[in-house]
Design an enzyme around this catalytic site. Structure first.
Site, PDB file in Angstrom:
ATOM      1  N   GLU A 279      -4.074  -0.425  -9.061  1.00 23.71           N
ATOM      2  CA  GLU A 279      -3.072   0.632  -9.257  1.00 23.71           C
ATOM      3  C   GLU A 279      -1.830   0.060  -9.585  1.00 23.71           C
ATOM      4  O   GLU A 279      -1.340  -0.581  -8.681  1.00 23.71           O
ATOM      5  CB  GLU A 279      -3.153   1.627  -8.091  1.00 23.71           C
TER       6      GLU A 279
ATOM      7  N   ASN B  23      -3.898   6.053  -1.736  1.00 20.76           N
ATOM      8  CA  ASN B  23      -3.403   6.028  -0.157  1.00 20.76           C
ATOM      9  C   ASN B  23      -3.184   7.337  -0.171  1.00 20.76           C
ATOM     10  O   ASN B  23      -3.295   7.973   1.254  1.00 20.76           O
ATOM     11  CB  ASN B  23      -2.708   4.744   0.248  1.00 20.76           C
TER      12      ASN B  23
ATOM     13  N   SER C 190       1.048  -1.309   0.056  1.00 19.23           N
ATOM     14  CA  SER C 190       0.064  -0.165   0.015  1.00 19.23           C
ATOM     15  C   SER C 190       0.923   1.200   0.072  1.00 19.23           C
ATOM     16  O   SER C 190       0.396   2.290  -0.194  1.00 19.23           O
ATOM     17  CB  SER C 190      -0.840   0.104   1.272  1.00 19.23           C
TER      18      SER C 190
ATOM     19  N   HIS D 154      -1.234  -2.884  -7.155  1.00 11.58           N
ATOM     20  CA  HIS D 154      -2.057  -2.688  -5.823  1.00 11.58           C
ATOM     21  C   HIS D 154      -3.471  -3.013  -6.072  1.00 11.58           C
ATOM     22  O   HIS D 154      -4.165  -2.137  -6.702  1.00 11.58           O
ATOM     23  CB  HIS D 154      -1.733  -1.122  -5.440  1.00 11.58           C
TER      24      HIS D 154
HETATM   25  P1  NAD Z   1      -3.422  -9.396   6.482  1.00  9.84           P
HETATM   26  O1  NAD Z   1      -2.998  -9.238   8.029  1.00  9.84           O
HETATM   27  O2  NAD Z   1      -4.959  -9.899   6.159  1.00  9.84           O
HETATM   28  O3  NAD Z   1      -2.517 -10.623   5.780  1.00  9.84           O
HETATM   29  C1  NAD Z   1      -1.152 -10.721   6.042  1.00  9.84           C
HETATM   30  C2  NAD Z   1      -0.648 -11.976   5.600  1.00  9.84           C
HETATM   31  O4  NAD Z   1       0.773 -12.096   5.659  1.00  9.84           O
HETATM   32  C3  NAD Z   1      -1.252 -12.763   6.656  1.00  9.84           C
HETATM   33  O5  NAD Z   1      -1.996 -14.186   6.342  1.00  9.84           O
HETATM   34  C4  NAD Z   1       0.211 -13.204   7.520  1.00  9.84           C
HETATM   35  O6  NAD Z   1       0.179 -14.909   7.829  1.00  9.84           O
HETATM   36  C5  NAD Z   1       1.217 -13.210   6.116  1.00  9.84           C
HETATM   37  N1  NAD Z   1       2.624 -13.180   6.716  1.00  9.84           N
HETATM   38  C6  NAD Z   1       3.067 -12.695   7.549  1.00  9.84           C
HETATM   39  N2  NAD Z   1       4.536 -12.784   7.349  1.00  9.84           N
HETATM   40  C7  NAD Z   1       4.597 -13.860   6.521  1.00  9.84           C
HETATM   41  C8  NAD Z   1       5.839 -14.486   6.192  1.00  9.84           C
HETATM   42  N3  NAD Z   1       7.040 -14.460   6.651  1.00  9.84           N
HETATM   43  N4  NAD Z   1       5.610 -15.254   5.286  1.00  9.84           N
HETATM   44  C9  NAD Z   1       4.576 -15.454   4.506  1.00  9.84           C
HETATM   45  N5  NAD Z   1       3.290 -14.770   4.972  1.00  9.84           N
HETATM   46  C10 NAD Z   1       3.399 -14.011   5.765  1.00  9.84           C
HETATM   47  O7  NAD Z   1      -2.968  -8.149   5.618  1.00  9.84           O
HETATM   48  P2  NAD Z   1      -3.776  -7.649   4.155  1.00  9.84           P
HETATM   49  O8  NAD Z   1      -4.808  -6.802   4.463  1.00  9.84           O
HETATM   50  O9  NAD Z   1      -3.804  -8.790   3.617  1.00  9.84           O
HETATM   51  O10 NAD Z   1      -2.371  -6.876   3.572  1.00  9.84           O
HETATM   52  C11 NAD Z   1      -1.449  -7.536   2.848  1.00  9.84           C
HETATM   53  C12 NAD Z   1      -0.633  -6.605   2.089  1.00  9.84           C
HETATM   54  O11 NAD Z   1      -1.907  -6.005   1.114  1.00  9.84           O
HETATM   55  C13 NAD Z   1       0.042  -5.242   2.713  1.00  9.84           C
HETATM   56  O12 NAD Z   1       1.118  -4.948   1.962  1.00  9.84           O
HETATM   57  C14 NAD Z   1      -1.001  -4.247   2.454  1.00  9.84           C
HETATM   58  O13 NAD Z   1      -0.503  -2.916   2.573  1.00  9.84           O
HETATM   59  C15 NAD Z   1      -1.724  -4.514   1.173  1.00  9.84           C
HETATM   60  N6  NAD Z   1      -2.936  -4.119   0.918  1.00  9.84           N
HETATM   61  C16 NAD Z   1      -3.837  -3.941   2.026  1.00  9.84           C
HETATM   62  C17 NAD Z   1      -5.251  -3.634   1.761  1.00  9.84           C
HETATM   63  C18 NAD Z   1      -6.216  -3.679   2.700  1.00  9.84           C
HETATM   64  O14 NAD Z   1      -7.195  -2.847   2.680  1.00  9.84           O
HETATM   65  N7  NAD Z   1      -6.083  -4.190   3.707  1.00  9.84           N
HETATM   66  C19 NAD Z   1      -5.580  -2.851   0.520  1.00  9.84           C
HETATM   67  C20 NAD Z   1      -4.490  -3.106  -0.470  1.00  9.84           C
HETATM   68  C21 NAD Z   1      -3.205  -3.450  -0.095  1.00  9.84           C
END
Ligand code: NAD
Length: 302
Positions: free
Chosen positions: A159, A197, A126, A147
């Site tokens: 994005e 963002n 993000s 993204h």
């Molecule tokens: P989340 O907490 O739901 O999921 C993150 C996942 O990463 C978890 O399943 C966790 O177990 C895994 N993880 C952590 N350490 C790890 C490792 N060492 N090896 C493999 N997997 C590992 O978070 P999310 O909301 O899915 O966000 C994930 C990414 O997407 C982030 O970079 C976030 O910025 C981005 N993002 C989030 C959103 C949102 O609205 N939440 C929107 C766009 C982008």
């Protein structure tokens, strides 16, 4: 030959991180006909991620919005795997692990080691610099930001973020993959927060400052945004959906990288994250949620 004529056809896509974004991206990719390998920190977590996709698709089947055959086809294309080494043979890996620079660099290096030289590597980050992630690999020109919005199966936008090193060919390959997934693409330079963002996080933080100052209740501020600004969700509902841990990390990146305190995260946000109240994914953030993610009440005291 033009770049468009020279594009490789992607068949197998790896997704690293089986949380709310990674699971959604895996679903969207499988729905578009790609073979998907899904990884998390362990095979158990990756399998859990696939089961969650199965449960979500099951609800669509129950409501007659998807046939059982289609659900079974999508699930059969998603293979949970134990580690990054099992990404060998993928044409593209999309990293969607926790928003943390050191973690992503470590994961990018492991994926880079596993992939064939011609494969592509994308991050769903993000806010983190895609240019820095690209620099940590042996294939910087084949690295890009992809993204997706939350939740990926419902949100139309991707994005695309071009790192300084991203080649025009990589951009075209990834754009074609996003279009094949049925998405609309916008393209951003690699600046903290990119486009979406950069606009969203200061707005969510401002709602939080307003709450801290006692301008109104969370419900009133959310209703103000929905009925006064025609936003589909209020800022606290959206923050809880994004994940307050992710929101805080992005706000910290914006403040640090731009060197501008207008992006400072509100104390209330820091406190909720310190308490482990990350929003919908932990059942408690600004509001409380039941097992199915339905809002049940208010968590913060005002
Ligand atoms: P989340 O907490 O739901 O999921 C993150 C996942 O990463 C978890 O399943 C966790 O177990 C895994 N993880 C952590 N350490 C790890 C490792 N060492 N090896 C493999 N997997 C590992 O978070 P999310 O909301 O899915 O966000 C994930 C990414 O997407 C982030 O970079 C976030 O910025 C981005 N993002 C989030 C959103 C949102 O609205 N939440 C929107 C766009 C982008």
């Amino acid at each position: 030959m033009t770049i468009e004529e020279d594009l490789p056809e992607l068949r197998t896509i790896g997704v690293l991180g089986a949380g709310q974004m990674g699971g959604g991206i895996a679903q969207v990719a499988a729905q578009a006909g790609f073979d998907v390998r899904l990884a998390d920190a362990s095979l158990e977590l990756a399998t859990k991620g696939r089961d969650k996709i199965g449960a979500q698709l099951g609800r669509l089947v129950d409501r007659a919005k998807m046939s059982e055959d289609m659900r079974d086809g999508i699930l059969s294309r998603i293979q949970p795997i134990a580690s990054s080494a099992d990404f060998a043979g993928c044409d593209l890996v999309i990293e969607a692990a926790t928003e943390n620079f050191d973690l992503k660099v470590k994961l990018f290096k492991a994926i880079d080691d596993a992939l064939a030289p011609e494969a592509f590597l994308a991050s769903n980050t993000s806010s983190i610099s895609v240019t820095k992630l690209a620099a940590a690999t042996s294939r910087p020109s084949q690295v890009i930001g992809m993204h997706f919005m939350n939740p990926p199966p419902l949100m139309k936008l991707v994005e695309i973020v071009r790192a300084v090193q991203t080649s025009p060919r990589t951009y075209e390959v990834i754009k074609a993959a996003a279009l094949k997934m049925g998405k609309v693409v916008v393209t951003s330079k690699d600046v903290p927060g990119f486009m979406v963002n950069r606009m969203l996080i200061p707005m969510l933080c401002e709602a939080c400052f307003a709450l801290q100052e006692g301008l109104g209740t969370p419900e009133d501020i959310d209703t103000g945004a929905k009925l006064g600004l025609n936003h589909p969700m209020g800022p606290f509902e959206l923050a809880d959906l994004i994940g307050l841990d992710t929101m805080l990390y992005i706000a910290e990146v914006l403040q640090r990288e731009f060197g501008d305190d207008k992006y400072r995260p509100p104390t209330m946000l820091r406190n909720l994250v310190a308490a482990g109240w990350y929003g919908k994914k932990t059942g408690r953030g600004f509001y409380t949620y039941d097992d199915k993610g339905n809002k049940t009440g208010r968590a913060v005291q005002t």
